[in-house]
Design an enzyme around this catalytic site. Structure first.
Site, PDB file in Angstrom:
ATOM      1  N   LYS A 247       0.865  -1.191   0.000  1.00  0.00           N
ATOM      2  CA  LYS A 247       0.000   0.000   0.000  1.00  0.00           C
ATOM      3  C   LYS A 247       0.897   1.236   0.000  1.00  0.00           C
ATOM      4  O   LYS A 247       1.688   1.427   0.927  1.00  0.00           O
ATOM      5  CB  LYS A 247      -0.908  -0.006   1.234  1.00  0.00           C
ATOM      6  N   ASP A 252      -2.539  10.193   3.215  1.00  0.00           N
ATOM      7  CA  ASP A 252      -3.932   9.804   3.438  1.00  0.00           C
ATOM      8  C   ASP A 252      -4.610  10.858   4.309  1.00  0.00           C
ATOM      9  O   ASP A 252      -4.502  10.832   5.535  1.00  0.00           O
ATOM     10  CB  ASP A 252      -3.990   8.421   4.117  1.00  0.00           C
ATOM     11  N   LYS A 259     -10.046  13.012   7.835  1.00  0.00           N
ATOM     12  CA  LYS A 259      -9.556  12.650   9.163  1.00  0.00           C
ATOM     13  C   LYS A 259      -9.551  13.877  10.067  1.00  0.00           C
ATOM     14  O   LYS A 259      -9.253  14.984   9.607  1.00  0.00           O
ATOM     15  CB  LYS A 259      -8.106  12.140   9.060  1.00  0.00           C
ATOM     16  N   ASP A 270       1.604   6.377   5.472  1.00  0.00           N
ATOM     17  CA  ASP A 270       0.658   5.440   4.858  1.00  0.00           C
ATOM     18  C   ASP A 270       1.239   4.779   3.599  1.00  0.00           C
ATOM     19  O   ASP A 270       0.577   3.986   2.948  1.00  0.00           O
ATOM     20  CB  ASP A 270      -0.660   6.169   4.546  1.00  0.00           C
ATOM     21  N   ASP A 329     -12.106   7.075   3.744  1.00  0.00           N
ATOM     22  CA  ASP A 329     -10.868   6.869   4.498  1.00  0.00           C
ATOM     23  C   ASP A 329     -10.473   5.389   4.515  1.00  0.00           C
ATOM     24  O   ASP A 329      -9.362   5.051   4.920  1.00  0.00           O
ATOM     25  CB  ASP A 329     -11.043   7.396   5.929  1.00  0.00           C
ATOM     26  N   GLU A 331      -9.446   3.674   2.139  1.00  0.00           N
ATOM     27  CA  GLU A 331      -8.980   3.750   0.744  1.00  0.00           C
ATOM     28  C   GLU A 331      -7.913   2.715   0.412  1.00  0.00           C
ATOM     29  O   GLU A 331      -7.793   2.298  -0.733  1.00  0.00           O
ATOM     30  CB  GLU A 331      -8.429   5.161   0.469  1.00  0.00           C
ATOM     31  N   ARG A 333      -7.636  -0.434   1.086  1.00  0.00           N
ATOM     32  CA  ARG A 333      -8.168  -1.702   0.578  1.00  0.00           C
ATOM     33  C   ARG A 333      -8.632  -1.567  -0.861  1.00  0.00           C
ATOM     34  O   ARG A 333      -8.652  -2.550  -1.606  1.00  0.00           O
ATOM     35  CB  ARG A 333      -9.291  -2.188   1.509  1.00  0.00           C
TER      36      ARG A 333
HETATM   37  N1  BES Z   1      -4.198   4.620   6.801  1.00  0.00           N
HETATM   38  C1  BES Z   1      -5.305   4.370   7.630  1.00  0.00           C
HETATM   39  C2  BES Z   1      -5.017   3.369   8.752  1.00  0.00           C
HETATM   40  C3  BES Z   1      -4.034   3.796   9.809  1.00  0.00           C
HETATM   41  C4  BES Z   1      -4.470   4.289  11.019  1.00  0.00           C
HETATM   42  C5  BES Z   1      -2.675   3.636   9.613  1.00  0.00           C
HETATM   43  C6  BES Z   1      -3.558   4.642  11.998  1.00  0.00           C
HETATM   44  C7  BES Z   1      -1.759   4.006  10.583  1.00  0.00           C
HETATM   45  C8  BES Z   1      -2.193   4.495  11.773  1.00  0.00           C
HETATM   46  C9  BES Z   1      -6.460   3.794   6.800  1.00  0.00           C
HETATM   47  O1  BES Z   1      -6.529   4.222   5.488  1.00  0.00           O
HETATM   48  C10 BES Z   1      -7.717   4.229   7.485  1.00  0.00           C
HETATM   49  O2  BES Z   1      -7.939   5.403   7.577  1.00  0.00           O
HETATM   50  N2  BES Z   1      -8.499   3.262   7.956  1.00  0.00           N
HETATM   51  C11 BES Z   1      -9.695   3.536   8.652  1.00  0.00           C
HETATM   52  C12 BES Z   1     -10.746   2.539   8.201  1.00  0.00           C
HETATM   53  C13 BES Z   1     -12.130   2.851   8.660  1.00  0.00           C
HETATM   54  C14 BES Z   1     -12.646   4.068   7.955  1.00  0.00           C
HETATM   55  C15 BES Z   1     -13.008   1.652   8.367  1.00  0.00           C
HETATM   56  C16 BES Z   1      -9.425   3.398  10.142  1.00  0.00           C
HETATM   57  O3  BES Z   1      -8.657   2.535  10.530  1.00  0.00           O
HETATM   58  O4  BES Z   1      -9.966   4.189  10.907  1.00  0.00           O
HETATM   59 ZN    ZN Z   2      -7.574   6.072   5.246  1.00  0.00          ZN
HETATM   60 ZN    ZN Z   3      -4.709   4.779   4.596  1.00  0.00          ZN
END
Ligand code: BES
Ligand code: ZN
Ligand code: ZN
Length: 493
Positions: A247, A252, A259, A270, A329, A331, A333
């Site tokens: 990834k 992000d 966020k 990210d 967010d 994204e 996946r």
């Molecule tokens: N890049 C983030 C995940 C992340 C969080 C990485 C903290 C490193 C530290 C990912 O893209 C994300 O935002 N995931 C969301 C998913 C949710 C919207 C289902 C998350 O984990 O909150």
């Molecule tokens: Zn995200």
């Molecule tokens: Zn992300």
């Protein structure tokens, strides 16, 4: 930094400074030459405890045992202690009663990992003297006097630590510097310096031709266009094929599901999965593993704007599956879905994706541990065993049929988030699973490195910021796999 191994006795080696590991508080051990001074200082020899005796030119560090990771931690602590000194040469015993390889490797890795400094954006750079470290196999001397395995171990350790530090450098680089296009240039430059490695880079036109509708949707609002980066290491007579998918969100912001400010900071990290995949390939090529290795990276930025993709959109992935977007967010996946489809065209024997995929994984296992997921328990345990040797922490998170139901969608084939707030790391992995073809289910592993890839505070021998998560465990895994194949082969012969 240079490393030598020698059969010479420690006392006969000339060096500016000596490192001595005190194991399990044993101050009465023959290695300890300054017991009185150490007692005056109140030094007990506990893990991560250090005493620098400048007049004697000796650094004592405590360690709970002589396990590999204790050794790495001890020498990393020692090298940091003398960071500001003018010492050019260091000597240390290998503490190896029966095998010259394990601790020698750990010493080299610990010193190289522990002395990494990120100062790309500082106007004043820290001066790092080009130190020479001499490792003595003195207590191994009475056995067969063969230096070769130890020298090989040194070379391997240098490659593995350099690959890890390479990943740190990419991840720590800021988003305006490491854009998808610049990451592609970095990858291409890296490939040019490696033997048997080729590099392909595709831009948005390529993604369109490939029908990567999910990857394209995530990329759309950024002024920095996306890149699919594909590196291939193809040695002659490769035995098996390892495909790593990373990834590579160079930033992000969350997209329209923006966020909150506090959570946005550090999202330059990210792209850690991408950094790991690239660095694994670099390490594999330098080690000369007898496998074909691919690194496939989806690099883009998740931004906001008038043309941003939205919650409620339905995207069509490369394999034709439709995805309902409920949160922009989630994204990673989406990008990985298309990249995993692309990767499977390579007919991998092993398919491993690395991603800072979910905050939920960090909640589940803590900041320091990688979440390992997949259908094949043998494979999961194999990589976890190698991870432990490499000093990386892992834990498995189990799939089940009920969690799988949570990503059902009423309007499309699948939803990009789970309908419950629980089990988020697993529902994200089960989303990816929808893009793994039946014949590849048992070849696939998903590594959620959201925790360890980037940690604000220094931990163990890892600096604050990027740690290069995923690199060492994957390289150790491939080396262990190579070893397994060669012993199998001998048994058959
Ligand atoms: N890049 C983030 C995940 C992340 C969080 C990485 C903290 C490193 C530290 C990912 O893209 C994300 O935002 N995931 C969301 C998913 C949710 C919207 C289902 C998350 O984990 O909150
Ligand atoms: Zn995200
Ligand atoms: Zn992300």
């Amino acid at each position: 930094m240079k490393f030598n191994v020698t059969k010479a006795l420690l006392n006969d080696i000339e060096a500016d400074c000596e490192f001595i590991i005190v194991v399990d508080c044993a101050l009465d051990h023959e290695w300890v030459k300054d017991r009185t001074d150490l007692e005056t200082l109140g030094f007990e020899g506990k893990s991560e405890e250090v005493a620098f005796l400048p007049h004697q030119h000796r650094v004592y560090v405590g360690a709970d045992s002589l396990d590999r990771d204790e050794v790495r931690l001890a020498v990393a602590t020692a090298i940091k202690t003398i960071e500001k000194t003018k010492y050019q040469t260091i000597k240390i015993g290998a503490y190896t009663q029966n095998c010259p390889v394990t601790n020698t490797k750990a010493i080299v890795e610990g010193i190289k990992l522990g002395s990494y400094i990120f100062d790309k954006y500082k106007s004043e750079k820290k001066e790092q003297p080009n130190r020479v470290v001499t490792i003595s196999l003195e207590d191994y001397n009475h056995k067969t006097l063969n230096l070769e395995p130890a020298q090989k171990a040194v070379n391997e350790a240098i490659i593995i630590a350099d690959a890890t530090n390479n990943a740190k450098e990419i991840v720590n680089s800021v988003p305006d510097d490491m854009t998808p296009a610049n990451l592609a240039i970095f990858a291409n430059d890296m490939a040019e310096k490696l033997e048997d490695v080729s590099c392909f880079i595709g831009d948005e036109n390529f993604l369109e031709a490939q029908k990567m509708g999910a990857f394209l949707a995530v990329s759309r609002a950024s002024t920095h266009g996306p890149r699919l980066i594909h590196l291939t290491y193809k040695p002659k007579e490769a035995k098996e094929k390892f495909v790593f998918v990373g990834k590579g969100l160079t930033y992000d912001s969350g997209g329209l599901s923006l966020k909150p400010s506090d959570y946005m900071v550090s999202m330059k990290a990210d792209k850690s999965g991408a950094a790991a995949a690239l660095s694994i390939l670099k390490g594999a090529a330098e080690l000369g593993v007898p496998f074909e290795v691919h690194a496939i990276i989806g690099a883009c930025e998740n931004m906001i704007g008038g043309n941003a993709y939205k919650p409620d959109d339905v995207l069509v992935a490369k394999n034709g599956k439709t995805i309902e977007v409920r949160n922009t967010d989630a994204e990673g996946r989406l990008v990985l879905a298309d990249c995993l489809c692309y990767a499977q065209a390579q007919k991998p024997d092993y398919l491993i994706d690395l991603a800072t995929l979910t905050g939920a994984c960090v909640v589940a296992v803590g900041e320091y541990t990688t979440g390992v997921m997949g259908h094949n328990s043998t494979l999961k345990h194999e990589i976890m065993r190698s991870a432990t040797k490499s000093g990386e922490l892992t834990g498995t998170l189990p799939f089940n049929r009920y969690l799988k139901k949570l990503i059902k969608s009423q309007v499309a084939d699948i939803s990009n988030i789970g309908s419950s707030r629980y089990g988020g790391a697993i529902t994200a992995a089960l989303f990816l699973d929808q893009f793994i073809e039946e014949e590849n289910k048992d070849k696939w592993l998903h590594l959620d490195i959201a925790g360890p890839a980037y940690v604000d505070k220094a931990w163990g021998y890892n600096q604050a910021g990027a740690s290069g998560a995923g690199v060492r465990m994957s390289l150790y895994w491939m080396k262990d796999h190579q070893h397994k194949l060669s012993t199998h082969h001998k048994e058959e012969a």
